[in-house]
Write a protein that holds these residues in place. Structure first.
Motif, short mmCIF file in Angstrom:
data_model
loop_
_atom_site.label_atom_id
_atom_site.label_comp_id
_atom_site.label_asym_id
_atom_site.label_seq_id
_atom_site.Cartn_x
_atom_site.Cartn_y
_atom_site.Cartn_z
N TRP A 119 1.30 -45.44 -20.77
CA TRP A 119 1.79 -44.07 -20.65
C TRP A 119 1.05 -43.13 -21.59
O TRP A 119 1.00 -41.92 -21.38
CB TRP A 119 3.29 -44.01 -20.91
N GLY A 120 0.46 -43.69 -22.65
CA GLY A 120 -0.35 -42.88 -23.55
C GLY A 120 -1.54 -42.26 -22.84
O GLY A 120 -1.98 -41.15 -23.17
N ALA A 121 -2.07 -42.97 -21.84
CA ALA A 121 -3.19 -42.44 -21.07
C ALA A 121 -2.78 -41.19 -20.31
O ALA A 121 -3.57 -40.26 -20.14
CB ALA A 121 -3.71 -43.50 -20.11
N VAL A 122 -1.53 -41.16 -19.83
CA VAL A 122 -1.03 -39.99 -19.11
C VAL A 122 -0.93 -38.80 -20.06
O VAL A 122 -1.23 -37.67 -19.69
CB VAL A 122 0.33 -40.29 -18.46
N VAL A 123 -0.50 -39.06 -21.28
CA VAL A 123 -0.43 -37.99 -22.29
C VAL A 123 -1.83 -37.42 -22.53
O VAL A 123 -2.04 -36.20 -22.53
CB VAL A 123 0.18 -38.50 -23.60
N ILE A 124 -2.80 -38.30 -22.73
CA ILE A 124 -4.17 -37.88 -23.04
C ILE A 124 -4.76 -37.03 -21.91
O ILE A 124 -5.42 -36.02 -22.15
CB ILE A 124 -5.05 -39.12 -23.30
N LEU A 125 -4.53 -37.44 -20.67
CA LEU A 125 -5.15 -36.79 -19.51
C LEU A 125 -4.22 -35.81 -18.83
O LEU A 125 -4.40 -35.49 -17.64
CB LEU A 125 -5.61 -37.85 -18.51
N PHE A 126 -3.24 -35.28 -19.55
CA PHE A 126 -2.14 -34.56 -18.90
C PHE A 126 -2.56 -33.30 -18.16
O PHE A 126 -2.27 -33.15 -16.97
CB PHE A 126 -1.08 -34.18 -19.95
N TYR A 127 -3.22 -32.35 -18.82
CA TYR A 127 -3.37 -31.01 -18.25
C TYR A 127 -4.13 -30.99 -16.92
O TYR A 127 -3.60 -30.48 -15.91
CB TYR A 127 -4.01 -30.08 -19.27
N PRO A 128 -5.36 -31.53 -16.84
CA PRO A 128 -6.03 -31.52 -15.54
C PRO A 128 -5.27 -32.31 -14.47
O PRO A 128 -5.25 -31.92 -13.30
CB PRO A 128 -7.39 -32.17 -15.83
N SER A 129 -4.62 -33.41 -14.89
CA SER A 129 -3.85 -34.21 -13.93
C SER A 129 -2.67 -33.42 -13.39
O SER A 129 -2.42 -33.38 -12.17
CB SER A 129 -3.35 -35.50 -14.59
N ALA A 130 -1.92 -32.77 -14.29
CA ALA A 130 -0.77 -31.98 -13.86
C ALA A 130 -1.20 -30.81 -12.98
O ALA A 130 -0.55 -30.49 -11.98
CB ALA A 130 -0.01 -31.46 -15.08
N GLU A 131 -2.31 -30.17 -13.34
CA GLU A 131 -2.81 -29.05 -12.55
C GLU A 131 -3.17 -29.49 -11.13
O GLU A 131 -2.87 -28.80 -10.15
CB GLU A 131 -4.04 -28.45 -13.23
N MET A 132 -3.78 -30.66 -11.03
CA MET A 132 -4.17 -31.18 -9.72
C MET A 132 -2.94 -31.51 -8.87
O MET A 132 -2.83 -31.07 -7.72
CB MET A 132 -5.04 -32.43 -9.92
#
Length: 227
Positions: A119-132
């Motif tokens: 889940w730490g990977a999701v935190v790290i990659l959050f903004y572009p992932s959430a935007e997409m």
């Protein structure tokens, strides 16, 4: 491994995992391209994401990933000098996709090499992932083609608000990155405290999501801004 309750075992079947990570990787690359609409924004997201990956790799004594991160930090640092604030050079689509691919690949490789909550990977990659993901869902809900651009991305909504105040497009463009820092900087500030704990990482994702949607819905759309 993918630590999602109930469906994690299914997603960890090798062929399903390959498909999942391929789609996630491509989605993140596209998300990085989506946020590349203001000077310094995508560059600072890359910079802080590299810092997050570098910190986790340092704590896990993964020197290979750490050395790669340090080299990439030098590259993006030089780029930012010329990109922000006045935009002497730009990433462009190819640059955004390249950096997205590098960051997604580094994160996948790092978390595959160590036994830490993913889940730490999701935190790290959050903004572009959430935007997409959010842009895709939003456009489908609005009955728009999710493959077509629109002016309702967070950074564009903020840009139009600023432009109405300063009346200079170039200055408004430069102000977007620092004014949206609560979104792209928060993951890098949180990850050092939560990367080793899955529950804290999940709670952090919920917290950042609240920030993201609160900030997004507080901004008016382009058509609703009064001249």
């Amino acid at each position: 491994t993918i630590d999602i309750p109930y469906i994690g075992h299914f997603l960890n079947i090798p062929i399903v995992a390959i498909l999942f990570f391929t789609i996630a990787h491509a989605g993140y690359c596209n998300g990085m391209n989506l946020i590349d609409g203001a000077n310094g924004l995508a560059g600072m997201v890359v910079f802080t994401t590299l810092l997050s990956i570098g910190f986790v790799s340092f704590m896990l004594s993964d020197l290979v990933i750490l050395y790669v991160v340090l080299i990439l930090l030098a590259f993006i640092g030089i780029f930012l000098i010329f990109n922000y604030p006045w935009g002497s050079i730009f990433l462009g689509d190819s640059g955004a996709y390249l950096w997205g691919s590098l960051l997604a690949s580094l994160t996948i490789i790092l978390y595959s090499r160590h036994d830490v909550p993913t889940w730490g990977a999701v935190v790290i990659l959050f903004y572009p992932s959430a935007e997409m993901v959010f842009s895709f869902i939003r456009k489908k809900y609005q009955k728009k083609n999710p493959l077509h651009p629109d002016p309702d991305h967070m950074h564009l909504k903020l840009y139009f608000v600023i432009e109405r105040s300063v009346s200079r497009a170039r200055v408004a463009n430069c102000l977007v990155m620092p004014m949206i820092s609560i979104i792209w900087l928060t993951p890098a500030m949180i990850i050092p405290w939560v990367f080793s704990d899955g529950i804290l990482s999940m709670l952090s994702i919920v917290f950042i999501l609240i920030l993201y949607f609160g900030f997004y819905w507080a901004l008016p759309t382009k058509n609703s801004i009064k001249v």
